[in-house]
Design an enzyme around this catalytic site. Structure first.
Site, PDB file in Angstrom:
ATOM      1  N   LYS A  22      -3.325 -24.246  11.115  1.00 51.97           N
ATOM      2  CA  LYS A  22      -4.416 -23.712  11.314  1.00 51.97           C
ATOM      3  C   LYS A  22      -4.207 -21.726  10.069  1.00 51.97           C
ATOM      4  CE  LYS A  22      -7.304 -22.865  13.195  1.00 51.97           C
ATOM      5  NZ  LYS A  22      -8.200 -23.412  14.919  1.00 51.97           N
ATOM      6  N   GLN A  82     -16.839  16.379  28.606  1.00 55.43           N
ATOM      7  CA  GLN A  82     -15.078  16.006  28.746  1.00 55.43           C
ATOM      8  C   GLN A  82     -14.786  14.843  28.272  1.00 55.43           C
ATOM      9  OE1 GLN A  82     -12.328  17.038  31.989  1.00 55.43           O
ATOM     10  NE2 GLN A  82     -11.685  15.356  32.009  1.00 55.43           N
ATOM     11  N   SER A 119      -1.770 -20.588  14.579  1.00 57.49           N
ATOM     12  CA  SER A 119      -2.014 -20.854  16.072  1.00 57.49           C
ATOM     13  C   SER A 119      -0.443 -21.174  16.551  1.00 57.49           C
ATOM     14  CB  SER A 119      -3.245 -21.664  15.410  1.00 57.49           C
ATOM     15  OG  SER A 119      -3.153 -21.920  17.118  1.00 57.49           O
ATOM     16  N   GLU A 154     -12.262 -11.900  12.502  1.00 54.21           N
ATOM     17  CA  GLU A 154     -13.046 -11.739  13.784  1.00 54.21           C
ATOM     18  C   GLU A 154     -12.423 -10.507  14.877  1.00 54.21           C
ATOM     19  OE1 GLU A 154     -11.715 -15.842  15.201  1.00 54.21           O
ATOM     20  OE2 GLU A 154     -10.088 -15.087  13.638  1.00 54.21           O
ATOM     21  N   HIS A 204     -30.834 -17.233   4.978  1.00 51.56           N
ATOM     22  CA  HIS A 204     -31.109 -18.011   6.312  1.00 51.56           C
ATOM     23  C   HIS A 204     -29.839 -19.068   5.606  1.00 51.56           C
ATOM     24  CE1 HIS A 204     -35.214 -17.299   6.548  1.00 51.56           C
ATOM     25  NE2 HIS A 204     -35.643 -17.492   5.311  1.00 51.56           N
ATOM     26  N   LYS A 259     -14.676  12.956  24.596  1.00 52.74           N
ATOM     27  CA  LYS A 259     -13.051  12.978  23.862  1.00 52.74           C
ATOM     28  C   LYS A 259     -12.476  10.733  23.555  1.00 52.74           C
ATOM     29  CE  LYS A 259     -11.802  16.993  25.408  1.00 52.74           C
ATOM     30  NZ  LYS A 259     -13.433  16.629  26.019  1.00 52.74           N
TER      31      LYS A 259
END
Lengths: 457, 457, 457, 457
Positions: B282, B321, B276, B289, B155, B324
């Protein structure tokens, strides 16, 4: 090294570049990206964040890039990750360091949200036009088949005779609902996100209403976090497209059935059918089959978009980059499918004699005979039972109901009188005259109403 | 006008050509198409359906085309619908009318089934290799973290301390099952369909086993109708890829969590992180992600393929078809994702001090204290209740269990003796020594076994 | 207040109880839960974690509960959340505090993993049996239709004549692959997770191999974290069931088509058809329609399971509770659908005269005439063109190929000689004699092989 | 034998009955079925198709059945297939043969379409109410946290400081769009289909507007074929519910994150958390996990409904029966999830100190420092680069930006002056004051507007 990697001490690994670069597909957004940048540059000058001269230079550079893209001479470079950085790099080539100022009061997060909304708005307008055309073609075809009778089916078993016009109008209803849904999605897409920055808004005295006005949006977004992380409009597009494709898949299925030797209800125009490489006698309904199959593509794109968004914490996450390819796919599939199926239908040749024959033979009037008994006081369930026995009697003799005489009828119930012999396909049609029924007058009424609604849209 | 339109009296409408043409994407199958044609040409000569000289000319032409394609000088033409017709047209340019003979005893229906199986076999082999690499990297990382202790979560709450190696081996298990699934899919894909014709087989004395042998298939298909209309192997690929991507999405989620300031359990190598555009501080886990997000793409492709096949009557329908593009998409996504995530993991730097600290603080030994009571005769449920009260007591004082003394423990139960103070993260780990447990010896055992299985694959 | 809420100071809100309780559906797992608990109790005694007497008492209590459940007198109580707590509470009623000891060296996390695997193993065995039956019925039907000729279709257009047996054997191939897939899923499901505790293993000297042996598992799980958080086997079940349902949906589609007045190829037995409440003449293929439709349910369950697992960090999360209802749904749908469709097929009456007539009329031999030309040296593409013209000629006159005389043929090519008139449906069938072809001998060979494989499974 | 089996000479096989019977779940529609029947009976009398006395008797019988169902004493019988036949059988018990007359001018096809629309309308109203409540709770929580500062995240990395109120208002926006979508779906559901008969309308002088009025519908359906075969409203419900659940899954994900020891941003109220059976120290966010997981259920139901409809020919097919269980599931999941998550949020305790601390530490003001440079004339990209170096410098020294003095700043650029030291979390917030930004005044403005819109709905 790129500015955005300022803190990072090593160049990006090639596998990472290949994995993360999006320019191979997001270049489709270039015209929208430039349109948005021009509006942004105007606003920056209006609010004196940059000078009027700077703004004019930026806009001139952007317009030149737009022209290069349109002429197909712009070279998109994978090294420059995405559409934004490609355009920015070229802009800096054209106007020098000033190009860097365009990013003032803007982030790639709100910029891509803007591009996606501009693109989706245009896409919805194209879909609405394709729906409008298709509906017009259906109504035209219905108009010319107000006297053509076909069997109505349930469980692919012939049930009751109906007008072909009535059958076609069922599709007109479906695609009209689709138009409605796309218009509603358009309204929710028509919200301007620029000014949301990376996630929190921007620390500049921007004029968002001005930008919205320049770009033709009805409103500005009300929350910056939501604005950069919301892709509801993409999912809504997929959902509306899924239902529209589902409707097309039903029409496609019927075209395939009707084109079979067994049904022989319709023949596709030679320009809209394909042959077989090995079976020269074949005239194949490939277009209908592909429309039916591509329904799956749009369902799959919907699944992809919903899965992508599940459980994402706020605000922007790179996951959102994956909104593009499925959206482009759904846009292309639904637009082209609506268009080509409209043409197939418009050029379709109905075998009206064959249809009418199918509607008449067999037991398509059994329900009407049951209703005849009901009107003479027999409870419905009992009437149903009596007619069931009549049908069984005829089936065993290999005859149809039209071959029965009054005595034979009366062998099943004393209630039968000679009027039972007057029940025909025409009388059955005519009796269903309330709104929505297949009676010629009712069908004509609804056709007129549908045409009026289409005209007024 | 094309031979396949022999019966049709009008040229194909442009919208139909655009809607039905597949060469823009099925050109990816060209090498397989040529490989299959060469084997077919050999067989035709072997069975004297064409002469040895004809066969040699055909093969020479085909090889030249293969070379043109490899060198990027072959021009695929949308007018020629698909990859087969493009190659055939060029072949006829090169060898004249003889080129038409290659289609003897073959149909596009069995030809495309062959191409798809050859492609899928290769794709599975690539995936298996990428899985092998990833598993190797996980095992290496586990090997070097057999003493690193991290909190085990349920959890997303810290539960019990575990070895980082144990945690990583959970992923090794998942990807090992993926390898198994892909190998099974490979086996079912490895069946040669050529010779099935359009649907019924071909009226020539062909040698299917020869072709299978030439192309490296383990078996020939047993039923021509099934062979041209079966795409189980495509769906199986999507299903196996979906599960593999799901596993990657779990790993990706953990990498994102661990890279957050809040967890700070791991830091991506600078080559595998991105910066960033607006927030210079950052260091973003974009690769993880995107892997998480692309999971949705593969799920969507699975949905598309399943939807496409639903309710299709036998045998071949043009619907097929559409197998693909979703397959190509899943192949590319799963292969690149396995590879790049393997690199990310291999270069990941774990903050082992921080992890250990997180594993020790708080109440991660509560279960072990309950088990301590159980071993002293307290029924589990009661022991659980007692320790719950101890935890509550500590929480209210803002202290951890390690801060309690024996008297405090005995306030909750007389059963506590001084050995309770000897329960440590190390003793807790060591106690879980049965197969599958997190004890160092158990983990080491499983690591050795996993390495052996990987080596022997 | 429940032991598991020891740390929490307030009772659970009613909305939370309603939202989280699973006993209304997970009670289906009760027999497996008890079976697992009995094995666990035996092991605890064997390893002297509890006494033999305690173990015997626990087992006696558990057996009594099993009996109460089987007799339908056990009262499942929503207040007690799930199946485990319901059984535990009753056990404590029956054997007193000792009941609490059963939870020693076990967690609900590994307990539910065990229950799910025991359930899924049984479910797969049921599916395998249903597949076995269905395949037997298909082979029987094929055996009695080795001389029945039907049109083979592509694009729902009649292509070439085939044997009905050949058509049916295509389905036998599909369902044989399904059996394979389910057996492989069974193998991966057949791994014993108990002993994994909450996530890290348990601090007791347990004997996992003993438990595995008691419960009939082939192996024990190798990693506790994986064991409590793995639901691959559930997803695999959905995926295998999706493909099996897809196959059924194709068969169902054909049954619906064949039952239509237009095809009239088959008539369902009265016991397996339904009538109409308002159209007494109808004999509806409802069973086939429902099987086709329920395909969507299983696809949806697969989507649900994949979505549930996407991006879940290790180890156990409550999200996993949602594995149950979709699994139960897929198990029920696929098992019942295979069974009822088998019965429908076994009792189906084929209209062989009508089928043969459809196979003969029209242009079903056009391919064979093209091949006739090829064998006389005309390149395939040219032969195809010639026959296309012949077909066009006949179509315009409303005649079939059988109506043409040699002179008419020679009007299109000098190569035609009188042997062209000897091309018949029978000769066309016979010519396709290689493995997988529709020639009677080839079909008979494959039928024998399929029967042998079925027998030996 | 049932009337609807009049033509069939054998009783239905048990497997078929079990496979086709729907009463175990469609009994949920009973109140709607009776409501529709009462309106129908009134109309039949109004139009003199039955007498007033007959109508009154039928209505009395129906009301008695409604009462029996409400009191739980009505016995639904599997032998009687579905809810309609169960009610009809009981009606005939109560009023004799007259009961059979209720089916006059009606078919099960339009009857079930009516029941489904009545049910769905009610369900949407429940969802709208749950959305209204949830939005109210979000706005209340936002109102009380207009001064609480938290880190805004992108890529789960701390980006810029924002107000908690601003973050919560992002969710208010999402759920407001959900309300809009459900209202639009409601409008399209609110169309009365009765009178469409089996597919073609009914041959009686019915009054559809009267029935629509009695039942509170805004319109009658315009095409009988569409009316009996349309399930767009069901798919739309699933699609709108999927998006709403997706929004909930994002909120759930954040609640799980915030509840972790690592974040410790929020603590669930004890009434809304659950404990662990084996780890007494745990306080688990099970409700959030289940909401996140059940998102998959609704996605799966959407997939099921879309798949069911794909390629269905007109008009009614038995496939449509499968619309019910997925719809019931989505209705229950979305309604209960909205409600319980609203309660969880309303009772959630935010750790505001901890949040603020997280927002202040590290480099959350880096963007604002870059913007500071931009305002002093440095082009954005260059400013970004400078601040990147500053961050790197601080990182290497293990200090935060607040620890730097002016000299250190000026080491990176001469442009820095002492105002750089005045950049604080508060000044950063305040600067983002345009619509949608996180400045306190902007947030307060949007909060007021959102409350007003909610009140006025």
């Amino acid at each position: 090294m790129k500015a955005s990697r300022a803190r990072l001490k090593k160049p990006m690994a090639d596998t990472v570049r290949n994995y993360t670069a999006s320019v191979s597909y997001d270049q489709r957004l270039a015209p929208y990206d430039i349109e948005g940048s021009i509006a942004h540059a105007k606003m920056l000058a209006k609010r004196e964040i940059i000078s009027n001269k700077e703004s004019a230079q930026l806009i001139e550079g952007l317009e030149r890039i737009a022209d290069e893209i349109e002429r197909g001479v712009f070279l998109f470079d994978e090294e420059r990750e995405d559409v934004h950085l490609n355009i920015e790099a070229r802009l800096i080539e054209l106007v020098g360091d000033l190009g860097g100022k365009l990013h003032t009061a803007r982030s790639r997060n709100d910029q891509i949200a803007l591009d996606m909304r501009l693109f989706t708005k245009d896409a919805i307008k194209d879909v609405l036009e394709a729906l409008h055309d298709l509906r017009g073609r259906i109504l035209d075809k219905a108009e010319s088949h107000q006297e053509t009778i076909i069997p109505g089916y349930t469980h692919l078993q012939r049930g009751q005779p109906i007008l072909l016009a009535h059958h076609l109008l069922a599709y007109a209803q479906m695609f009209e609902r689709d138009s409605e849904r796309f218009r509603e999605t358009l309204r929710r897409t028509d919200v301007m996100p620029l000014g949301s920055g990376a996630l929190a808004g921007v620390p500049y005295p921007i004029d968002r209403e001005f930008v919205a006005n320049e770009l033709g949006f009805r409103a500005v977004s009300a929350n910056s976090i939501d604005a950069v992380s919301d892709r509801d409009f993409v999912i809504e597009f997929h959902a509306a497209a899924s239902v529209a494709m589902m409707h097309l898949s039903r029409l496609a299925e019927e075209l395939v059935l009707w084109s079979s030797e067994e049904f022989s209800f319709a023949e596709m125009d030679d320009s809209y059918a394909t042959g077989s490489s090995i079976m020269p006698q074949k005239k194949n309904p490939d277009v209908a089959e592909l429309a039916r199959s591509r329904t799956g593509r749009v369902y799959g794109n919907l699944t992809a978009a919903l899965t992508m968004m599940k459980g994402l914490p706020l605000a922007y996450n790179r996951d959102l980059q994956e909104d593009k390819q499925p959206l482009f796919s759904s846009v292309d599939v639904v637009t082209s499918s609506l268009q080509v199926m409209g043409e197939v239908l418009a050029t379709l040749h109905f075998q009206t004699e064959r249809m009418r024959h199918a509607a008449e033979e067999g037991f398509s009037l059994a329900t009407d005979i049951a209703d005849y008994l009901v009107k003479r006081g027999i409870p419905f369930r009992e009437a149903h039972g009596i007619v069931g026995e009549v049908v069984q009697f005829a089936l065993e003799r290999g005859i149809s109901l039209a071959d029965l005489d009054l005595d034979q009828y009366r062998g099943f119930s004393e209630v039968f009188d000679k009027e039972v012999l007057e029940i025909t396909v025409e009388s059955a049609l005519k009796a269903r005259s309330e709104t929505g029924g297949t009676a010629p007058e009712a069908v004509s009424r609804e056709l007129m109403k549908a045409k009026k609604r289409l005209r007024e849209e």
